[in-house]
Write an enzyme that holds these catalytic residues in place. Structure first.
Site, PDB file in Angstrom:
ATOM      1  N   HIS A 206       0.827  -0.235 -10.682  1.00 43.70           N
ATOM      2  CA  HIS A 206      -0.032  -1.174  -9.940  1.00 43.70           C
ATOM      3  C   HIS A 206      -0.275  -2.456 -10.749  1.00 43.70           C
ATOM      4  CE1 HIS A 206      -3.634  -1.514  -6.937  1.00 43.70           C
ATOM      5  NE2 HIS A 206      -2.638  -2.333  -6.672  1.00 43.70           N
TER       6      HIS A 206
ATOM      7  N   ARG B  24       0.855  -1.193   0.000  1.00 44.96           N
ATOM      8  CA  ARG B  24       0.000   0.000   0.000  1.00 44.96           C
ATOM      9  C   ARG B  24       0.892   1.245   0.000  1.00 44.96           C
ATOM     10  NH1 ARG B  24      -3.169  -2.750  -1.622  1.00 44.96           N
ATOM     11  NH2 ARG B  24      -5.251  -3.341  -0.889  1.00 44.96           N
TER      12      ARG B  24
ATOM     13  N   GLU C  39       3.722  12.439  -6.403  1.00 35.84           N
ATOM     14  CA  GLU C  39       4.922  12.958  -5.741  1.00 35.84           C
ATOM     15  C   GLU C  39       6.168  12.156  -6.086  1.00 35.84           C
ATOM     16  OE1 GLU C  39       3.842  15.012  -1.548  1.00 35.84           O
ATOM     17  OE2 GLU C  39       3.811  12.832  -1.552  1.00 35.84           O
TER      18      GLU C  39
END
Length: 391
Positions: free
Chosen positions: A271, A230, A259
Site C-alpha cells: 500500500h 481497492r 491470500e
C-alpha cells in the site's frame, strides 16, 4: 474565535500551517475538537466527540470513516481527491513496465547466483526474462478521474493504445483527457481488447468484484491486471482460476491480502502507491485548506457526504444548517427568519441523499435576534446541526 483540531497519523506540519493562527492543533481542546485531520486512523466503532463538526481525510479513500454515522450526527467528511494522483500514476506506470519485463524476478534470480563465472551465468540465463515492450499494446483504464486520466495520457505518450471507461467522468476530468484516448461505453470492451487493465474507482456495492468470473471470461489470454484502487474490486478466487488458465498473465496490486502472498504471477506492494513525500504534503495542504475554509466560512468543498456549497460571505451573520431532506424545509427556514423580522441577504440549499446543507446569510445587526433564530433552529426536529458564523 479559535478552532480546535485533532490530528492522527503524523500529518505533515507544513500542511498544517495552512490552518493559520485561528486554529489550535492537538492542544488542550483535542479531546473535544471542532475537526479531525486523519490519514489511516480507523474511526469505525469510535464515538465522535459532541463538538466535532468535520473530518478531513488526507487522501482520497474514506473507507476508514463511518460515513453514515457521521452524516447522521451532522459531521461533514472531506477527502483530498487528486492530491496524491501523481504519486499513484507513477506507481501504476512503474507497474506496467515491471510487469512487461519482469524486472523483479530478474533481480531476485541474479542475486542468487554464486561462483566466479557470474557473467557467464547471466548470459546463459537472461533469456528467461526476455519481456515485451508496452509500446503498441492496449491499456484499458477503468475510472477516468484524477488518477485514471493522468495514466491514460501518459500511457499514450509511451506509445500505448488507450481505452477508457467511466460513465460518471466529470466535465473537469474530461477536459484533461487526451483526445487520443478512446472512450468506451461498456466494460466488456475493456476486458475484451486490453493487454493491460488498470482500475481507479471507489469501492461501492456496484464496483465490488468488478473483476469476477464473468469479467475474466471476457478477457483474452495473457492480460495483466493492475489494482491500486481497492482490494475488494477483485474476486480473488476468480483471479486464481484466471491465472491458472492463462487468462491473467500477471496481477499487480497495492493491497497485501494474505491470500495473495507468495503466489506466482502475483506481485503485491504494501500500500505504497500514494506514499511519497510530495503526495503526503499535498494531501496535508489540501486537508488544511479545506478545514479552514469550512470552519471560517461554512463553505463545503470536496465532501463525500454533503453537497458542494460555495457562497461569498458579505452579510454580518451566516447560519449554516445541516437538515434532513424533507419537503418545504427551505420555506420553513425562511418563515422562521421572517417571523423575527430579519432580512435574508442570501440563501443556498443543496441536498445529497437524506440530508441537505443550507447557508443562510442574514442582513441583521441585532445579535439578540440572531441568537433567538439560532435557538429556534436548534429546537427543530428536522435540523441536525446549527452553526453561527460572524463576519
Amino acid at each position: 474565535m479559535v478552532f480546535s483540531v485533532r490530528t492522527y497519523n503524523n500529518i505533515n506540519q507544513i500542511g498544517l500551517k495552512e490552518l493559520g493562527n485561528q486554529f489550535q492543533v492537538d492542544g488542550d481542546k483535542a479531546d473535544n475538537p471542532d475537526a479531525f485531520i486523519i490519514r489511516s486512523q480507523n474511526l469505525h466503532g469510535k464515538t465522535f466527540p459532541d463538538n466535532l463538526k468535520a473530518i478531513a481525510r488526507a487522501g482520497a479513500g474514506t473507507n476508514n470513516i463511518p460515513i453514515d454515522e457521521a452524516t447522521e450526527q451532522g459531521i461533514v467528511v472531506f477527502n483530498t481527491p487528486g492530491a496524491n494522483a501523481n504519486a499513484v500514476k507513477e506507481a501504476v506506470i512503474a507497474s506496467l513496465l515491471l510487469s512487461a519485463r519482469d524486472y523483479i524476478a530478474a533481480n531476485t534470480w541474479v542475486n542468487q547466483l554464486e561462483g566466479d563465472d557470474i557473467s557467464k551465468q547471466v548470459e546463459a540465463g537472461k533469456k528467461q526474462f526476455a519481456g515485451s515492450e508496452i509500446a503498441g499494446k492496449t491499456l484499458g483504464v477503468i475510472g477516468l478521474g484524477a488518477i485514471g486520466a493522468r495514466i491514460a495520457n501518459d500511457a499514450r505518450r509511451l506509445g500505448m493504445n488507450v481505452l477508457g471507461y467511466d460513465p460518471y467522468v466529470s466535465i473537469e476530468a474530461a477536459w484533461n483527457i487526451s483526445s487520443h484516448v478512446k472512450r468506451v461505453n461498456d466494460l466488456k470492451e475493456i476486458f475484451a481488447h486490453s493487454d493491460y487493465i488498470t482500475v481507479h474507482v471507489p469501492l461501492t456495492d456496484d464496483t465490488r468484484h468488478t473483476f469476477d468470473k464473468a469479467a475474466f471470461a471476457n478477457m483474452t489470454k495473457g492480460t495483466t491486471i493492475i489494482n491500486f484502487a481497492r482490494a475488494e474490486l477483485v474476486d480473488n478466487q476468480a483471479l486464481f482460476d484466471a491465472i491458472e488458465t492463462g487468462v491473467v498473465k500477471h496481477y499487480v496490486t497495492d493491497f497485501g491480502d494474505k491470500e495473495l502472498l507468495g503466489k506466482e504471477r502475483i506481485t503485491v506492494f504494501p500500500h505504497v502507491g500514494g506514499s511519497t513525500a510530495e503526495a503526503e504534503l499535498n494531501c496535508a495542504i489540501m486537508a488544511g485548506k479545506t478545514i479552514r475554509r469550512f470552519m471560517e466560512t461554512g463553505e463545503i468543498i470536496n465532501s463525500v457526504n454533503f453537497p458542494r456549497v460555495e457562497q461569498v460571505l458579505v452579510a454580518p451573520y451566516r447560519i449554516t444548517l445541516i437538515n434532513k431532506n424533507v419537503p418545504n424545509i427551505v420555506a420553513r427556514i425562511s418563515t422562521a427568519v421572517s417571523d423575527l423580522g430579519i432580512n435574508i441577504d442570501n440563501i443556498i440549499n443543496r441536498s445529497k441523499g437524506d440530508y441537505a446543507y443550507t447557508l443562510l446569510d442574514l442582513d441583521e445587526d441585532d445579535r439578540a435576534k440572531i441568537n433567538q433564530l439560532v435557538a429556534k433552529f436548534e429546537a427543530s426536529d428536522n435540523i441536525v446541526r446549527v452553526r453561527l458564523i460572524e463576519r
